[in-house]
Design a protein around this motif. Sequence first.
Motif, mmCIF file in Angstrom:
data_model
loop_
_atom_site.group_PDB
_atom_site.id
_atom_site.type_symbol
_atom_site.label_atom_id
_atom_site.label_comp_id
_atom_site.label_asym_id
_atom_site.label_seq_id
_atom_site.Cartn_x
_atom_site.Cartn_y
_atom_site.Cartn_z
ATOM 1 N N VAL A 69 0.860 -1.181 0.000
ATOM 2 C CA VAL A 69 0.000 0.000 0.000
ATOM 3 C C VAL A 69 0.898 1.233 0.000
ATOM 4 C CG1 VAL A 69 -1.745 1.323 1.245
ATOM 5 C CG2 VAL A 69 -1.868 -1.187 1.203
ATOM 6 N N VAL A 70 0.749 2.070 -1.031
ATOM 7 C CA VAL A 70 1.531 3.303 -1.166
ATOM 8 C C VAL A 70 0.632 4.463 -0.760
ATOM 9 C CG1 VAL A 70 2.854 4.775 -2.709
ATOM 10 C CG2 VAL A 70 2.847 2.271 -3.038
ATOM 11 N N ALA A 71 1.019 5.193 0.299
ATOM 12 C CA ALA A 71 0.184 6.263 0.842
ATOM 13 C C ALA A 71 0.790 7.625 0.522
ATOM 14 C CB ALA A 71 0.022 6.080 2.344
ATOM 15 N N LEU A 72 0.166 8.321 -0.457
ATOM 16 C CA LEU A 72 0.513 9.718 -0.754
ATOM 17 C C LEU A 72 -0.490 10.603 -0.015
ATOM 18 C CD1 LEU A 72 1.191 9.272 -4.576
ATOM 19 C CD2 LEU A 72 2.836 9.143 -2.690
ATOM 20 N N THR A 73 -0.448 11.917 -0.197
ATOM 21 C CA THR A 73 -1.362 12.777 0.552
ATOM 22 C C THR A 73 -1.555 14.121 -0.138
ATOM 23 O OG1 THR A 73 -1.852 13.611 2.773
ATOM 24 C CG2 THR A 73 0.415 13.901 1.985
ATOM 25 N N GLY A 74 -2.682 14.792 0.217
ATOM 26 C CA GLY A 74 -2.888 16.187 -0.132
ATOM 27 C C GLY A 74 -3.527 16.484 -1.471
ATOM 28 N N HIS A 75 -4.019 15.482 -2.203
ATOM 29 C CA HIS A 75 -4.595 15.754 -3.526
ATOM 30 C C HIS A 75 -5.851 14.909 -3.738
ATOM 31 C CE1 HIS A 75 -1.061 18.098 -4.802
ATOM 32 N NE2 HIS A 75 -0.374 17.208 -4.101
ATOM 33 N N SER A 76 -6.814 15.499 -4.452
ATOM 34 C CA SER A 76 -8.099 14.849 -4.680
ATOM 35 C C SER A 76 -8.173 14.259 -6.084
ATOM 36 C CB SER A 76 -9.239 15.847 -4.458
ATOM 37 O OG SER A 76 -9.271 16.274 -3.110
ATOM 38 N N TYR A 77 -9.273 13.583 -6.344
ATOM 39 C CA TYR A 77 -9.421 12.796 -7.566
ATOM 40 C C TYR A 77 -9.258 13.622 -8.840
ATOM 41 C CZ TYR A 77 -11.570 9.852 -11.124
ATOM 42 O OH TYR A 77 -11.816 9.134 -12.267
ATOM 43 N N ALA A 78 -9.786 14.827 -8.842
ATOM 44 C CA ALA A 78 -9.701 15.638 -10.057
ATOM 45 C C ALA A 78 -8.247 15.874 -10.462
ATOM 46 C CB ALA A 78 -10.409 16.975 -9.837
ATOM 47 N N GLU A 79 -7.347 15.973 -9.479
ATOM 48 C CA GLU A 79 -5.928 16.188 -9.780
ATOM 49 C C GLU A 79 -5.198 14.871 -10.075
ATOM 50 O OE1 GLU A 79 -4.061 19.252 -6.945
ATOM 51 O OE2 GLU A 79 -5.713 18.404 -5.773
ATOM 52 N N THR A 80 -5.597 13.805 -9.385
ATOM 53 C CA THR A 80 -4.824 12.564 -9.446
ATOM 54 C C THR A 80 -5.197 11.666 -10.615
ATOM 55 O OG1 THR A 80 -6.397 11.555 -7.895
ATOM 56 C CG2 THR A 80 -4.429 12.587 -6.969
ATOM 57 N N PHE A 81 -6.536 11.519 -10.859
ATOM 58 C CA PHE A 81 -6.965 10.601 -11.923
ATOM 59 C C PHE A 81 -8.034 11.213 -12.827
ATOM 60 C CE2 PHE A 81 -5.700 7.879 -8.316
ATOM 61 C CZ PHE A 81 -4.689 7.147 -8.940
ATOM 62 N N GLY A 82 -8.383 12.496 -12.607
ATOM 63 C CA GLY A 82 -9.433 13.121 -13.401
ATOM 64 C C GLY A 82 -9.021 13.361 -14.839
ATOM 65 N N ALA A 83 -9.905 14.073 -15.562
ATOM 66 C CA ALA A 83 -9.708 14.268 -16.999
ATOM 67 C C ALA A 83 -8.402 14.983 -17.318
ATOM 68 C CB ALA A 83 -10.895 15.046 -17.569
ATOM 69 N N GLY A 84 -8.010 15.945 -16.498
ATOM 70 C CA GLY A 84 -6.784 16.691 -16.792
ATOM 71 C C GLY A 84 -5.612 16.281 -15.931
ATOM 72 N N PHE B 261 2.529 -8.068 4.036
ATOM 73 C CA PHE B 261 1.914 -6.737 3.966
ATOM 74 C C PHE B 261 3.001 -5.679 4.119
ATOM 75 C CE2 PHE B 261 0.213 -3.064 6.379
ATOM 76 C CZ PHE B 261 -0.675 -2.585 5.430
ATOM 77 N N SER B 262 2.999 -4.729 3.184
ATOM 78 C CA SER B 262 3.978 -3.634 3.215
ATOM 79 C C SER B 262 3.245 -2.307 3.130
ATOM 80 C CB SER B 262 4.968 -3.751 2.038
ATOM 81 O OG SER B 262 5.691 -4.962 2.099
ATOM 82 N N TYR B 263 3.662 -1.371 3.968
ATOM 83 C CA TYR B 263 3.091 -0.032 3.966
ATOM 84 C C TYR B 263 4.211 0.934 3.599
ATOM 85 C CZ TYR B 263 0.121 3.849 5.561
ATOM 86 O OH TYR B 263 -0.659 4.980 5.632
ATOM 87 N N ILE B 264 4.025 1.672 2.506
ATOM 88 C CA ILE B 264 5.070 2.538 1.963
ATOM 89 C C ILE B 264 4.677 3.989 2.178
ATOM 90 C CG2 ILE B 264 6.399 3.119 -0.095
ATOM 91 C CD1 ILE B 264 5.629 0.342 -1.197
ATOM 92 N N LEU B 265 5.506 4.696 2.933
ATOM 93 C CA LEU B 265 5.189 6.064 3.324
ATOM 94 C C LEU B 265 6.356 6.983 2.967
ATOM 95 C CD1 LEU B 265 2.842 7.506 4.875
ATOM 96 C CD2 LEU B 265 4.261 7.292 6.929
ATOM 97 N N PRO B 266 6.283 7.669 1.802
ATOM 98 C CA PRO B 266 7.367 8.599 1.452
ATOM 99 C C PRO B 266 7.340 9.841 2.343
ATOM 100 C CG PRO B 266 5.613 8.684 -0.177
ATOM 101 C CD PRO B 266 5.257 7.567 0.753
ATOM 102 N N GLY B 267 8.450 10.553 2.413
ATOM 103 C CA GLY B 267 8.543 11.760 3.230
ATOM 104 C C GLY B 267 7.900 12.955 2.548
ATOM 105 N N PRO B 268 7.914 14.113 3.222
ATOM 106 C CA PRO B 268 7.251 15.310 2.695
ATOM 107 C C PRO B 268 7.730 15.736 1.319
ATOM 108 C CG PRO B 268 7.832 15.606 4.994
ATOM 109 C CD PRO B 268 8.477 14.343 4.566
ATOM 110 N N ALA B 269 8.960 15.405 0.945
ATOM 111 C CA ALA B 269 9.463 15.820 -0.366
ATOM 112 C C ALA B 269 8.901 14.965 -1.492
ATOM 113 C CB ALA B 269 10.989 15.761 -0.382
ATOM 114 N N HIS B 270 8.313 13.799 -1.158
ATOM 115 C CA HIS B 270 7.866 12.875 -2.211
ATOM 116 C C HIS B 270 6.418 12.393 -2.047
ATOM 117 C CE1 HIS B 270 12.392 11.925 -1.906
ATOM 118 N NE2 HIS B 270 12.215 12.667 -3.003
ATOM 119 N N ASP B 271 5.745 12.795 -0.994
ATOM 120 C CA ASP B 271 4.397 12.242 -0.757
ATOM 121 C C ASP B 271 3.282 13.118 -1.304
ATOM 122 O OD1 ASP B 271 4.374 14.384 0.966
ATOM 123 O OD2 ASP B 271 4.100 13.200 2.793
#
Length: 455
Positions: free
Chosen positions: A186-201, A331-341
């Motif tokens: 499980v790769v856990a990023l943060t701070g962005h919603s669907y329109a930015e991550t997988f939406g049309a643009g 089970f692996s939990y992947i948590l990048p730091g503030p520069a990459h999450d």
Amino acid sequence: MPCATCRSPLAADQRYCLECGTRNGPPRLDWKAMVVGDHSVVDQDEGVGPALPSPRIAAALVLGVLAFGVVLGDAAGPGAPAADAGARSRLTIVAQAPAAVPLAAAPVVPAPTPEPEAPASDPAPAAPVEEESPAPEPQPESEPESEPEPETAPVPAPASDDAPAPAAEEPATPAPRLPAVKHVWVVALTGHSYAETFGAGAAGGAPYLAGELRDKGTLLPWYHAAGHDPAAGGVALLGGQKDAAGPFDDQTQTLPDQLTGLGRTWKAYVEGATAGLQPGDDPCTRPPEQAPRNPFLRFTTITGVAECGPSLAELDALATDAADTDSAPTFSYILPGPAHDGSTSLADADAWLKTTLPAILDSKAYADGGLVVVTFDAGAPDDTEAGGGRVGALLLSPFVTPGATVNAPYDPFALLKSIEDLFGLDPLGYAAETKLKAFGPKVYAAWDPSEDAGS
């Protein structure tokens, strides 16, 4: 001879008709003449009327009637002499009883057929119907959050009024068969919603995530985050808890606890996990406020065991562990730091994904029953849909269809339940209460159960 009034047949010596009571012939004795005679009295008020007999005459008449009755009874009764009985003709009275009317059987009132209970409804946020579609931006539709209960045959009426009707037995719904997933990342990023991550643009801001990587996996566009607390998504995924604050005592079980109980392994790859520590220091003793996005530090059942330290590693150990099936954790939990999450920008997170994920996707462990989940544990700050915002999730696995979309609602509790289902574990916390479905055959659409008889 017939009765003169009603024409009923009469015997030769029958004096009165049994049907209408009419006397046959003249009276044998003129009682009126004997008793009254020709005397009469005159009453000034009521006129002329018959005179009453004297007391002596009335008594004599009564005694005479009684004596006549005794003689008649002795002659006709069962004690009469045979000769006299044979000389007399007896009167036989025949009365025909009415035909017996059969009693009608009491009608059997059937027991009322019970109304089927309506399935419980717990509406999910903007829940569309679960179906596959290649369209990158699905339109929300209604989604039944729980399977409808199977219809049962009506309960038959009881054999008697006192016997209770047997209860209808609901057929047990067998658990769905699932693919033999052996490793979950499980790769856990943060701070962005669907329109930015997988939406049309989204391909403009995250070309690898929304373009190249999207084409390799199945998209869950209605995946929602649990909250905006930095560790909310991880706390929900690890322990099924809604309150992300913690710390949780040793009564709160977690997914790592469950896996350890099965003899399976888990590992958290946290960028900066050992930063500021001396060699040999245990990263699990770090206060939670020093690593606000690390959910493992908020559970006493994790930090209080000896295997926590070796199971909390830096990101550079990820590629090495995934290279082989024996070294890759269950089970692996992947948590990048503030520069990459994603905290600084989505482009930084996208670039990190492009350099990190190929080592997993090209590994032996991934090919041998691997499943990768890439999602965001919180949406944009102003996105509070379902608590943490609509963020979407991308699944990559040999068991999912590349480029497919499953339009059903999910969240970290449903993801926890899905992982627990894969390994035969009981759901924890709110994972046991959510009405959202766990991953099923429509998610694992590339899996053919007939080719995996052992699962």
